[in-house]
Design an enzyme around this catalytic site. Structure first.
Site, PDB file in Angstrom:
ATOM      1  N   TYR A 123      17.573 -58.281  73.822  1.00 31.20           N
ATOM      2  CA  TYR A 123      17.417 -58.924  75.133  1.00 31.20           C
ATOM      3  C   TYR A 123      18.454 -60.025  75.390  1.00 31.20           C
ATOM      4  O   TYR A 123      18.272 -60.839  76.278  1.00 31.20           O
ATOM      5  CB  TYR A 123      16.005 -59.525  75.256  1.00 31.20           C
ATOM      6  CG  TYR A 123      14.949 -58.483  75.491  1.00 31.20           C
ATOM      7  CD1 TYR A 123      14.811 -57.414  74.629  1.00 31.20           C
ATOM      8  CD2 TYR A 123      14.093 -58.556  76.582  1.00 31.20           C
ATOM      9  CE1 TYR A 123      13.849 -56.445  74.829  1.00 31.20           C
ATOM     10  CE2 TYR A 123      13.124 -57.592  76.792  1.00 31.20           C
ATOM     11  CZ  TYR A 123      13.008 -56.545  75.906  1.00 31.20           C
ATOM     12  OH  TYR A 123      12.042 -55.586  76.112  1.00 31.20           O
ATOM     13  N   LYS A 171      11.469 -52.218  62.107  1.00 29.11           N
ATOM     14  CA  LYS A 171      11.960 -50.846  61.958  1.00 29.11           C
ATOM     15  C   LYS A 171      13.088 -50.911  60.921  1.00 29.11           C
ATOM     16  O   LYS A 171      14.211 -50.425  61.149  1.00 29.11           O
ATOM     17  CB  LYS A 171      12.453 -50.327  63.326  1.00 29.11           C
ATOM     18  CG  LYS A 171      12.842 -48.872  63.362  1.00 29.11           C
ATOM     19  CD  LYS A 171      11.661 -47.933  63.415  1.00 29.11           C
ATOM     20  CE  LYS A 171      12.124 -46.496  63.262  1.00 29.11           C
ATOM     21  NZ  LYS A 171      11.004 -45.536  63.161  1.00 29.11           N
ATOM     22  N   ASP A 204       6.493 -47.701  64.610  1.00 28.99           N
ATOM     23  CA  ASP A 204       5.857 -46.473  65.112  1.00 28.99           C
ATOM     24  C   ASP A 204       4.453 -46.321  64.525  1.00 28.99           C
ATOM     25  O   ASP A 204       3.494 -45.980  65.231  1.00 28.99           O
ATOM     26  CB  ASP A 204       6.715 -45.220  64.865  1.00 28.99           C
ATOM     27  CG  ASP A 204       7.591 -45.306  63.637  1.00 28.99           C
ATOM     28  OD1 ASP A 204       7.761 -46.412  63.094  1.00 28.99           O
ATOM     29  OD2 ASP A 204       8.107 -44.267  63.189  1.00 28.99           O
ATOM     30  N   ASP A 228       7.615 -56.802  73.156  1.00 31.32           N
ATOM     31  CA  ASP A 228       7.457 -56.538  74.579  1.00 31.32           C
ATOM     32  C   ASP A 228       6.530 -55.333  74.770  1.00 31.32           C
ATOM     33  O   ASP A 228       5.563 -55.365  75.536  1.00 31.32           O
ATOM     34  CB  ASP A 228       8.851 -56.252  75.171  1.00 31.32           C
ATOM     35  CG  ASP A 228       8.860 -56.286  76.684  1.00 31.32           C
ATOM     36  OD1 ASP A 228       7.796 -56.536  77.273  1.00 31.32           O
ATOM     37  OD2 ASP A 228       9.931 -56.049  77.271  1.00 31.32           O
TER      38      ASP A 228
END
Ligand code: NAD
Length: 332
Positions: A123, A171, A204, A228
């Site tokens: 971001y 991740k 995930d 987010d």
């Protein structure tokens, strides 16, 4: 008296702002509102989505209650929300998601708090065309310093609020440098808090676990993009975006906002659910040391949820923004 900058915002912003100020007036909350503008309305009226006098007021008073701001998709000005978070170094985005009484949702025992890193990741706005129209690139940044700040603030929160477990989401199996660094910092800080259980999960898997068994989570800490997405998922677990508040906290400034957007599809129709913005304003009250008053208003909101005739349509009610606000005031 606490001086608080108030930005009503775009779309349904002015309607839900009116709900907050009406209820605060009802209980004589010791708040002096400094009204300012930002977003699409400021862009249209003053030619600037983030006018200088708004920035000056925030610089001066350091605590803000901000309604949702419209950000044009694709072309147009960049997100004012992101700019404010960056400028005032509001590195912690804190979003509690707790099952509410009398609200139908898929689960009845959710009570988690999401800590999302608010200033880095994907971001930072570093995007470029490598080849116009066919190849674009975004850069994600993770630093040790910002990771330490957000992860430590999650642990400190857990310690203060007697919460037992931190789940760090990443991740790092694929994004070995950026998420790898975030995870490494998590492991280091966890060692300083031996009384708080610590685990890490790949994003995930986390998304599935949150939908299958959300009650297993307590405090969650993650990077910007994952936070987010997962924080909206968390709102969905307790009945939707109209029901969760949020705080953006830095070392010397704080901004409280509803988590939903400006809902242009229902703006001006007196249908907006003010609960999320009210819960954010209660986080603000707690932040400035008015915990008892925040509790009192929270109880009135919960009590009012019982009566579907005054609640807004998004939560199965037959009422409006104003009928809900009046009912809370009557109860208070
Ligand atoms: P949105 O949250 O505005 O709306 C999504 C859906 O939820 C709509 O159907 C809307 O009617 C409903 N909804 C949202 N808030 C509600 C409420 N309080 N009561 C009842 N229903 C509600 O998301 P969007 O449509 O993707 O975005 C609209 C605009 O808001 C965009 O310009 C976006 O950039 C902006 N936005 C701002 C913020 C913020 O200021 N923090 C956050 C998200 C989106």
């Amino acid at each position: 008296m606490h001086d608080i900058v108030l930005i009503p915002g775009d779309g349904i912003g002015p309607e839900i702002t009116n709900a907050v100020t009406t209820i605060f007036d009802k209980v004589n909350a010791p708040i002096k509102w400094i009204r300012c503008s930002a977003g699409l309305s400021a862009h249209e009226e003053q030619g600037d989505p983030l006018p200088d006098d708004t920035l000056e007021a925030i610089d001066n008073y350091r605590t803000v209650l901000k309604g949702p701001l419209t950000t044009p998709v694709g072309a147009g000005f960049r997100s004012v929300n992101v700019a404010l978070r960056k400028k005032f170094k509001l590195y912690s985005n804190i979003r509690p998601a707790k099952t509410l009484p009398y609200i139908k949702s898929r689960f009845d025992d959710v009570d988690l708090v999401m800590f999302r890193e608010n200033t880095e990741g994907l971001y930072i706005g570093k995007e470029q065309w490598i080849k116009e129209d066919s190849h674009a690139e975004s850069i994600a940044v993770v630093t040790r310093e910002a990771s330490q700040k957000i992860i430590r603030s999650a642990f400190e929160y857990a310690k203060k609020k007697n919460r037992n477990k931190i789940t760090l989401v990443h991740k790092a199996n694929i994004l070995k440098f950026t998420c790898g660094l975030f995870m490494e910092v998590g492991e280091e800080i966890a060692e300083e808090y031996p009384n708080i259980e610590y685990e890490d999960l790949i994003v995930d898997n986390m998304a599935m676990q949150m939908v299958m068994r959300p009650e297993q989570f307590d405090v969650i800490v993650t990077t910007n993009l994952f936070g987010d997405i997962l924080s909206d998922l968390a709102s969905g677990l307790v009945g939707g975006l109209g029901l969760t508040g949020a705080a953006n906290i830095g070392d010397d400034a704080a901004m409280f906002e509803a988590v939903h957007g400006s809902a242009p599809d229902i703006a001006g129709e007196n249908k907006a659910n003010p609960i999320a913005f009210l819960l954010s304003s209660l986080m603000l009250l707690e932040h400035v040391g008015e915990e008892k008053l925040a509790d009192r208003i929270r109880q009135a909101i919960f009590y009012t949820l019982k009566d579907k005739s005054v609640c807004t349509p998004d939560i199965g009610g037959h009422g409006s923004t104003t009928s809900f606000t009046e009912a809370v005031c009557n109860y208070l």
